[in-house]
Design an enzyme around this catalytic site. Structure first.
Site, PDB file in Angstrom:
ATOM      1  N   GLU A 180     -11.034 -11.478  -6.555  1.00 25.21           N
ATOM      2  CA  GLU A 180      -9.797 -10.716  -6.327  1.00 25.21           C
ATOM      3  C   GLU A 180      -9.171 -10.234  -7.638  1.00 25.21           C
ATOM      4  O   GLU A 180      -7.974 -10.410  -7.877  1.00 25.21           O
ATOM      5  CB  GLU A 180      -8.800 -11.559  -5.521  1.00 25.21           C
ATOM      6  CG  GLU A 180      -9.334 -11.921  -4.140  1.00 25.21           C
ATOM      7  CD  GLU A 180      -8.347 -12.635  -3.236  1.00 25.21           C
ATOM      8  OE1 GLU A 180      -7.469 -13.329  -3.756  1.00 25.21           O
ATOM      9  OE2 GLU A 180      -8.469 -12.474  -2.011  1.00 25.21           O
ATOM     10  N   ASP A 199     -11.385 -16.445   5.000  1.00 28.76           N
ATOM     11  CA  ASP A 199     -10.150 -16.739   4.262  1.00 28.76           C
ATOM     12  C   ASP A 199      -9.073 -17.266   5.207  1.00 28.76           C
ATOM     13  O   ASP A 199      -8.153 -16.530   5.548  1.00 28.76           O
ATOM     14  CB  ASP A 199      -9.662 -15.450   3.571  1.00 28.76           C
ATOM     15  CG  ASP A 199      -8.501 -15.696   2.628  1.00 28.76           C
ATOM     16  OD1 ASP A 199      -8.165 -16.865   2.407  1.00 28.76           O
ATOM     17  OD2 ASP A 199      -7.933 -14.716   2.121  1.00 28.76           O
ATOM     18  N   GLU A 237      -0.216 -19.008   5.685  1.00 32.73           N
ATOM     19  CA  GLU A 237      -0.350 -17.585   5.329  1.00 32.73           C
ATOM     20  C   GLU A 237      -0.726 -16.715   6.533  1.00 32.73           C
ATOM     21  O   GLU A 237      -0.040 -15.749   6.840  1.00 32.73           O
ATOM     22  CB  GLU A 237      -1.402 -17.448   4.227  1.00 32.73           C
ATOM     23  CG  GLU A 237      -1.693 -16.009   3.871  1.00 32.73           C
ATOM     24  CD  GLU A 237      -2.738 -15.863   2.774  1.00 32.73           C
ATOM     25  OE1 GLU A 237      -3.198 -16.889   2.245  1.00 32.73           O
ATOM     26  OE2 GLU A 237      -3.089 -14.716   2.454  1.00 32.73           O
TER      27      GLU A 237
HETATM   28  C1  GCV Z   1      -3.879 -17.072  -4.532  1.00 33.32           C
HETATM   29  C2  GCV Z   1      -6.088 -15.069  -0.190  1.00 33.32           C
HETATM   30  C3  GCV Z   1      -4.611 -14.962  -0.400  1.00 33.32           C
HETATM   31  C4  GCV Z   1      -4.258 -14.839  -1.870  1.00 33.32           C
HETATM   32  C5  GCV Z   1      -4.848 -16.035  -2.601  1.00 33.32           C
HETATM   33  C6  GCV Z   1      -6.354 -16.051  -2.365  1.00 33.32           C
HETATM   34  C7  GCV Z   1      -7.001 -17.277  -2.978  1.00 33.32           C
HETATM   35  O1  GCV Z   1      -6.714 -13.867  -0.507  1.00 33.32           O
HETATM   36  O2  GCV Z   1      -4.114 -13.887   0.305  1.00 33.32           O
HETATM   37  O3  GCV Z   1      -2.872 -14.823  -1.993  1.00 33.32           O
HETATM   38  O4  GCV Z   1      -4.562 -15.972  -3.971  1.00 33.32           O
HETATM   39  O5  GCV Z   1      -6.600 -16.103  -0.980  1.00 33.32           O
HETATM   40  O6  GCV Z   1      -7.210 -18.218  -2.254  1.00 33.32           O
HETATM   41  O7  GCV Z   1      -7.279 -17.261  -4.158  1.00 33.32           O
END
Ligand code: GCV
Length: 833
Positions: free
Chosen positions: A303, A382, A410
């Site tokens: 990411e 995820d 989340e």
């Molecule tokens: C901290 C998902 C979440 C991100 C998070 C990522 C991760 O994509 O939306 O906010 O980043 O996971 O676990 O690194």
């Protein structure tokens, strides 16, 4: 004087009737009836600590606090074993010296504890001991839990060893005090780039963590700000000081590019000796300041984070360079398996994000140093509402692994929806990966039991904040509690964890315990039912806020969360035979089961297969009818939660009662938004009508766009499915009116106004029936959107309104800022007497 007495009286009543939730499950409220009498008779009134340390001091103080709360008696403290009944605390070595009859069979594993009653000279000693100080503290909490749950404590003989050697929580806190995916307010650790001046909440958090056996907390976001390793080390040391008395060690997330960004090197290549030297000296500096630092967490090549790919190196190279630096200090490296390409070509049916963790890590098995743990999310995507266990768990034999679970919600309604995650976690933990034939569940693989690894365990992304409720929702605390209890003992049932938490958090009332436990236990299925059943994943705005409904947000982009619904069918073909081949990443026995729709569990069908809407599930329903039915079931279940909770009004303190009621009422409205959006979307896509004729027909609903409007104008809503009829009305003047004539039956009704509450203003609304004002409200919630969409769509419910045919129902809206007093529809429903 009279006035003072009244005030004191009120304060006492207030204390009983208002609880903030800040003490969570450690309230220690006075026991009642027989349980109280029994505890008074059996819990000794003296405490002796035979070992002196900060952690054992916490154990002693906690026992005093608990006894005072539970039984209204403050124990006396004695420095040696007294000639009377006593609770005696100490490490095993100290207990062995004081009690010659102490003969432990086997040495205790780190963090284990023993609770044992020893009778000597006519006195009864309740021994609380452990291999280390932390074990003693865990024993003290266990004893208090027993007292709180009314279990007998006069004849104890219990030895408890944590199943998972590593039990960590991660906080995704940013240095400015915000928390990525945190819903309980600002960081308890950080504020404006520094550690908070007042770290009292950190100590309180340490106490909560210790009570459930969590031993390490990483205190900054895995999307790490490199500055954490530069000027902030003294701040980290202060935070470590606040947690240490609770046996909780601090850990940090580090940015893999740090040697370059803050280290002044021109590279962060893990194989460059200068980079190794930089990490070595950084580790020395860290451990000088925080000698018990747990270790570092690394998110690399994920990411947008930099990683070893920049130099053509492997994840093992990356993990090992840091692992070698912390090794002399006993530190661990948690290297995250969450590595995937978010620019994938969605047109290619062979592309599949679910493959990523395995594709990136399986071939590296055996190349990681012994103090590296690969931290693997429970599912291959995820934290979606339902995913199979990640195949990577079954692929690593010579590498330590930990399962990463997300405690913060989340994709689970962000603490505005009640979702108890323990049943879902248990499903993954118990899933047999068949890694060495049958009998290798994920929990055993993570713990390192299957392949005899030196380290491994469970990591929970917790993200508590400064709110008194810690999470922004009192009921979300059950997830943190459950995470700790499962890390300690994954064989506890969801039922027993839910019940235990409820009793400790709300008290012993039988009705209450039964009702809340049932709500918790059904909540995951309920949430799944209205957000994405059959393995569709959460049908949310995955490129945006991950909150409201947006069925197509996952499609036609590079993020790879595709469900591939079209006019013919739905689901991601991940088979070996015709699809992306993900199923082939599992061991043969699992792979065979997933490969055929006939043996694939229905709950995962659309995660693993693309099928026509008319495909018949194991229960005889078609896929499309299941999608319709589950959404109606889910939305109905949440309305029932509201009624269930209302039945407990007299049994819960006012503050928590009110907060939870408001949360559940909100959730009920949102569940309906989800229901209507997903069912109409699939109806339009499939062209197959609902066999029960509900989809697209809403008795008692009047669309705002069909009302008589003064000032309001009609707008299209994006995505269309998030507003009823795809449209809403908004007000571009100083105030506007929408009205219609009620044409239903006479009688008492509930009126539901579906309006939009964005976070860029505080519009005001008034509802009038036959000229009488019946309600007024301000749209000032802080939902995660500035737009008219499924995230801002909110229900206002007004019950008991007498309606007669011909009555005018009129809403007046006054915009504020960017919020244009928008309305979707009004529904009237006869009240049930
Ligand atoms: C901290 C998902 C979440 C991100 C998070 C990522 C991760 O994509 O939306 O906010 O980043 O996971 O676990 O690194």
């Amino acid at each position: 004087m009279r006035k003072l007495c009244i005030l004191l009286g009120l304060a006492a009543v207030g204390a009983v009737h208002a609880e903030t939730g800040r003490q969570a499950w450690l309230r220690y409220n006075q026991l009642e009836g027989v349980t109280l009498r029994h505890a008074r008779e059996t819990v000794p009134s003296v405490i002796t600590a035979l070992t002196q340390s900060a952690i054992i001091g916490s154990a002693q103080a906690e026992l005093m606090r608990g006894c005072r709360g539970f039984i209204g008696r403050t124990p006396r403290v004695q420095s040696s074993v007294p000639k009377e009944d006593a609770i005696v605390l100490g490490t095993e070595a100290a207990i062995g010296k004081a009690f010659r009859q102490w003969h432990p069979e086997n040495p205790l594993a780190p963090d284990s504890y023993v609770l044992k009653t020893i009778r000597r000279d006519g006195f009864r000693y309740t021994i609380v001991t452990g291999a280390n100080d932390r074990g003693v503290l865990y024993g003290a909490f266990a004893l208090l839990r027993k007292i709180g749950l009314g279990e007998p404590v006069e004849d104890l003989d219990e030895r408890q060893t944590p199943y998972q050697p590593v039990r960590w929580v991660n906080q995704w806190d940013n240095l400015d005090g915000s928390i990525e995916r945190g819903y309980g307010g600002h960081s308890i650790f950080w504020e404006s780039g520094r550690a908070r001046t007042d770290l009292s909440r950190v100590g309180e958090y340490g106490r909560l963590l210790a009570s459930i056996g969590i031993s390490v907390c990483s205190i900054n976001n895995v999307n790490a700000d490199p500055r954490i390793l530069s000027g902030l080390i003294p701040d980290v040391a202060r935070i470590a000081d606040a947690l240490r008395p609770w046996g909780v060690q601090v850990a940090l997330s580090a940015d893999f590019g740090s040697p370059k960004t803050i280290g002044g090197l021109d590279t962060f290549d893990p194989l460059d000796p200068r980079v190794q030297a930089w990490w070595n000296s950084k580790a020395d500096e860290l451990y000088r300041a925080i000698p018990d630092l747990g270790g570092l967490v690394l998110k690399a090549d994920s990411e947008g984070r930099v990683g070893p790919s920049a130099y053509g190196r492997t994840h093992a190279d990356a993990a090992n360079v840091v692992a070698r630096a912390v090794k002399p200090h006993g530190g661990l490296i948690f290297y995250r398996g969450f590595v995937y390409d978010h620019h994938m070509d969605w047109r290619n049916p062979k592309n599949d994000r679910a493959r990523a963790a395995y594709d990136n890590f399986a071939a590296l098995d055996g190349q990681f140093d012994p103090n590296v743990i690969v931290q693997i999310k429970n599912g291959p995507i995820d934290f979606q509402v339902r995913e199979p266990a990640s195949p990577l768990f079954g692929a690593l034999e010579k590498t330590n692994q930990a399962i990463e679970l997300q405690i913060t919600q989340e994709y689970f309604g962000q603490a505005r929806h009640m979702v108890f995650l323990v049943p879902m976690w248990k499903e993954t933990l118990d899933f047999d990966m068949q890694a060495r034939g049958a009998g290798t569940p994920v929990k055993a693989l993570a713990a390192g039991r299957t392949f005899h690894r030196p380290a491994g365990g469970m990591v929970g992304v917790s993200n508590v904040g400064m709110d008194d409720s810690w999470f922004g929702n009192q009921l979300s605390q059950a997830n943190l509690y459950g995470f700790g209890r499962l890390a300690w003992n994954p064989d506890l049932s969801s039922q027993s964890i839910a019940e235990e938490w409820t009793r400790l958090t709300f008290g012993e009332d039988r009705n209450l315990v039964k009702t809340v436990t049932a709500m918790l236990l059904s909540s995951w299925r309920t949430y799944e039912n209205y957000t994405g059943p059959l393995g569709l994943q959460t049908l949310t705005d995955i490129t945006g806020n991950h909150y409201g409904v947006n069925v197509e947000a996952s499609e036609r982009n590079g993020w790879g969360q595709w469900h591939r619904a079209d006019a013919q069918g739905v689901g991601m073909d991940r088979t070996v035979a015709t699809g992306a081949g993900f199923i082939g990443q599992y061991r043969p026995a699992v792979s065979r089961m997933f490969e055929s729709p006939a043996t694939c569990p229905d709950d995962l069908l659309l995660f693993l297969h693309h099928v026509p809407y008319t495909h018949v599930l194991h229960d005889g329903k078609t896929v499309i009818q299941y999608i319709y039915d589950s959404h109606y079931d889910g939305a109905r279940a949440v309305r029932q939660y509201v009624r269930d909770w209302e039945s407990l009004k007299a049994r819960v303190d006012n503050q928590r009662y009110g907060e939870i009621l408001a949360q559940l009422e909100y959730q009920a409205g949102q569940a309906q938004v989800w229901r209507d959006a997903v069912t109409t979307w699939f109806w339009r896509a499939s062209g197959v009508p609902d066999a029960q004729n509900r989809v697209g027909r809403y008795p008692g609903r009047v669309e705002a766009e069909s009302m008589q409007l003064e000032g309001y104008e009609v707008v299209s809503v994006e995505p269309w499915e998030s507003a009823s009829g795809g449209k809403a009305i908004q007000c571009l003047q100083s105030s506007c009116t929408a009205k219609f004539r009620y044409d239903g039956v006479a009688g008492r009704h509930t009126i539901r106004v579906q309006y939009f509450d964005q976070n860029n203003g505080a519009a005001r609304y008034r509802l009038l029936v036959a000229g009488q004002l019946v309600d007024a409200w301000v749209a000032n919630d802080h939902l995660p959107t500035q737009k008219l969409d499924g995230s801002s769509s909110t229900e206002r419910t007004i019950s008991g309104i007498a309606l007669r045919p011909g009555d005018e129902i009129r809403i007046e809206g006054v915009p504020d800022g960017g919020e244009l007093a928008a309305i979707d529809y009004v529904e009237t429903e006869p009240d049930v007497n």
